[in-house]
Motif scaffolding. Structure first.
Motif, PDB file in Angstrom:
ATOM      1  N   MET A 191     -10.658   4.355   0.726  1.00  0.00           N
ATOM      2  CA  MET A 191     -11.150   4.737  -0.513  1.00  0.00           C
ATOM      3  C   MET A 191     -12.680   4.625  -0.086  1.00  0.00           C
ATOM      4  O   MET A 191     -13.105   3.573   0.691  1.00  0.00           O
ATOM      5  N   LEU A 192     -13.499   5.434  -0.872  1.00  0.00           N
ATOM      6  CA  LEU A 192     -15.066   5.494  -0.594  1.00  0.00           C
ATOM      7  C   LEU A 192     -15.646   5.066  -1.905  1.00  0.00           C
ATOM      8  O   LEU A 192     -15.389   5.761  -3.064  1.00  0.00           O
ATOM      9  N   TYR A 193     -16.323   4.116  -1.914  1.00  0.00           N
ATOM     10  CA  TYR A 193     -16.941   3.610  -3.226  1.00  0.00           C
ATOM     11  C   TYR A 193     -18.389   4.038  -3.140  1.00  0.00           C
ATOM     12  O   TYR A 193     -19.150   3.824  -2.141  1.00  0.00           O
ATOM     13  N   ILE A 194     -19.019   4.460  -4.173  1.00  0.00           N
ATOM     14  CA  ILE A 194     -20.218   5.123  -4.098  1.00  0.00           C
ATOM     15  C   ILE A 194     -20.952   4.408  -5.144  1.00  0.00           C
ATOM     16  O   ILE A 194     -20.745   4.273  -6.277  1.00  0.00           O
ATOM     17  N   LEU A 249     -17.179  16.863   3.932  1.00  0.00           N
ATOM     18  CA  LEU A 249     -16.324  16.698   2.532  1.00  0.00           C
ATOM     19  C   LEU A 249     -15.006  17.116   2.355  1.00  0.00           C
ATOM     20  O   LEU A 249     -14.215  16.855   1.368  1.00  0.00           O
ATOM     21  N   SER A 250     -14.376  17.735   3.441  1.00  0.00           N
ATOM     22  CA  SER A 250     -13.208  18.005   3.417  1.00  0.00           C
ATOM     23  C   SER A 250     -12.215  16.773   3.467  1.00  0.00           C
ATOM     24  O   SER A 250     -10.887  16.868   3.049  1.00  0.00           O
ATOM     25  N   ARG A 251     -12.893  15.510   3.879  1.00  0.00           N
ATOM     26  CA  ARG A 251     -12.155  14.622   4.075  1.00  0.00           C
ATOM     27  C   ARG A 251     -11.704  13.909   2.427  1.00  0.00           C
ATOM     28  O   ARG A 251     -11.084  12.970   2.428  1.00  0.00           O
ATOM     29  N   ILE A 252     -12.383  14.474   1.498  1.00  0.00           N
ATOM     30  CA  ILE A 252     -12.030  14.052  -0.004  1.00  0.00           C
ATOM     31  C   ILE A 252     -10.844  14.429  -0.299  1.00  0.00           C
ATOM     32  O   ILE A 252     -10.555  15.720  -0.335  1.00  0.00           O
ATOM     33  N   ALA A 288     -32.134   7.560 -17.510  1.00  0.00           N
ATOM     34  CA  ALA A 288     -31.413   7.732 -18.806  1.00  0.00           C
ATOM     35  C   ALA A 288     -29.880   7.578 -18.315  1.00  0.00           C
ATOM     36  O   ALA A 288     -29.043   7.179 -19.151  1.00  0.00           O
ATOM     37  N   VAL A 289     -29.656   7.874 -17.217  1.00  0.00           N
ATOM     38  CA  VAL A 289     -28.013   7.749 -16.849  1.00  0.00           C
ATOM     39  C   VAL A 289     -27.965   7.458 -15.300  1.00  0.00           C
ATOM     40  O   VAL A 289     -28.941   7.530 -14.456  1.00  0.00           O
ATOM     41  N   GLU A 290     -26.595   6.712 -15.130  1.00  0.00           N
ATOM     42  CA  GLU A 290     -26.348   6.416 -13.673  1.00  0.00           C
ATOM     43  C   GLU A 290     -24.942   6.578 -13.678  1.00  0.00           C
ATOM     44  O   GLU A 290     -24.176   6.209 -14.631  1.00  0.00           O
ATOM     45  N   VAL A 291     -24.423   7.059 -12.394  1.00  0.00           N
ATOM     46  CA  VAL A 291     -23.038   7.297 -12.227  1.00  0.00           C
ATOM     47  C   VAL A 291     -22.592   6.827 -11.047  1.00  0.00           C
ATOM     48  O   VAL A 291     -23.453   6.963  -9.739  1.00  0.00           O
ATOM     49  N   GLU A 292     -21.454   6.034 -11.147  1.00  0.00           N
ATOM     50  CA  GLU A 292     -20.998   5.593  -9.843  1.00  0.00           C
ATOM     51  C   GLU A 292     -19.442   6.268  -9.555  1.00  0.00           C
ATOM     52  O   GLU A 292     -18.968   6.732 -10.615  1.00  0.00           O
ATOM     53  N   ALA A 293     -18.867   6.332  -8.388  1.00  0.00           N
ATOM     54  CA  ALA A 293     -17.681   6.923  -7.936  1.00  0.00           C
ATOM     55  C   ALA A 293     -16.787   5.927  -7.054  1.00  0.00           C
ATOM     56  O   ALA A 293     -17.275   5.415  -6.251  1.00  0.00           O
ATOM     57  N   ILE A 294     -15.412   6.216  -7.237  1.00  0.00           N
ATOM     58  CA  ILE A 294     -14.577   5.938  -6.371  1.00  0.00           C
ATOM     59  C   ILE A 294     -13.867   7.134  -6.081  1.00  0.00           C
ATOM     60  O   ILE A 294     -13.066   7.942  -6.878  1.00  0.00           O
ATOM     61  N   ILE A 295     -13.596   7.349  -4.678  1.00  0.00           N
ATOM     62  CA  ILE A 295     -13.143   8.422  -4.123  1.00  0.00           C
ATOM     63  C   ILE A 295     -12.083   7.961  -3.336  1.00  0.00           C
ATOM     64  O   ILE A 295     -12.226   7.329  -2.004  1.00  0.00           O
ATOM     65  N   GLU A 296     -10.737   8.992  -3.336  1.00  0.00           N
ATOM     66  CA  GLU A 296      -9.753   8.470  -2.094  1.00  0.00           C
ATOM     67  C   GLU A 296     -10.250   9.734  -1.037  1.00  0.00           C
ATOM     68  O   GLU A 296     -10.398  10.839  -1.343  1.00  0.00           O
ATOM     69  N   ILE A 297     -10.171   9.158   0.049  1.00  0.00           N
ATOM     70  CA  ILE A 297     -10.728   9.950   1.353  1.00  0.00           C
ATOM     71  C   ILE A 297      -9.366  10.027   2.491  1.00  0.00           C
ATOM     72  O   ILE A 297      -8.423   9.272   2.311  1.00  0.00           O
ATOM     73  N   GLU A 298      -9.435  10.907   3.381  1.00  0.00           N
ATOM     74  CA  GLU A 298      -8.414  10.930   4.469  1.00  0.00           C
ATOM     75  C   GLU A 298      -9.222   9.793   5.376  1.00  0.00           C
ATOM     76  O   GLU A 298     -10.385  10.067   5.766  1.00  0.00           O
ATOM     77  N   ALA A 299      -8.343   8.839   5.736  1.00  0.00           N
ATOM     78  CA  ALA A 299      -8.865   7.907   6.846  1.00  0.00           C
ATOM     79  C   ALA A 299      -9.151   8.403   8.130  1.00  0.00           C
ATOM     80  O   ALA A 299      -8.738   9.454   8.462  1.00  0.00           O
TER      81      ALA A 299
END
Length: 156
Positions: free
Chosen positions: A35-38, A87-90, A145-156
């Motif tokens: 998991m990649l947390y941004i 980015l292909s690890r996403i 005005a806006v803030e965005v965070e993400a949780i991304i599954e990646i290839e380890a």
């Protein structure tokens, strides 16, 4: 897939910026297992906050959607940096959380957040479809005005 993602970004006219350095005592990204947390990304464009103010007061929905798009672009830039440019690890975007600085009567946070959701889905296809939350807040760092965070599954 990385070439496909880069091609899709180019088709959309998107050039990823250099990932922004953190503004305080935190990490911009963290990998734990697969998991990649941004951390929350602001609507930076050319190194400056592109949308300042409250939705429903100084900022309208269309401007808010563009701000959310910029946040998503910065999320992708952080992911690219964290993954050594690959980015292909996403595997998939799991969740986006959007914080929308809102006037007290503003209730269209979900429409603003579509700016980020649509961009991620357009760039990553099925891997970009995600769960999400769109939260109205009284204020954000630097009056963004806006803030965005993400949780991304990646290839380890």
């Amino acid at each position: 897939m990385s070439d496909a993602i880069e091609s899709r970004l180019a088709e959309l006219g998107i050039t990823l910026p250099v990932a922004a350095a953190p503004a305080a005592n935190y990490l911009p990204t963290r990998i734990s297992g697969n998991m990649l947390y941004i951390s929350g990304q602001l609507p930076l464009e050319d190194g400056k906050i592109a949308a300042i103010g409250l939705l429903g007061a100084e900022i309208d929905v269309a401007q808010g959607q563009r701000a959310a798009e910029l946040c998503a672009i910065n999320v992708i830039a952080q992911a690219k940096a964290a993954l050594g440019g690959d980015l292909s690890r996403i595997r998939q975007f799991v969740k986006l959380t959007s914080f929308v600085a809102s006037a007290p009567s503003f209730t269209e946070q979900h429409l603003v957040t579509n700016g980020a959701s649509n961009l991620i889905a357009n760039v990553f296809g099925d891997a970009g479809k995600h769960a999400r939350s769109a939260v109205g807040v009284a204020g954000l760092p630097f009056s963004a005005a806006v803030e965005v965070e993400a949780i991304i599954e990646i290839e380890a």
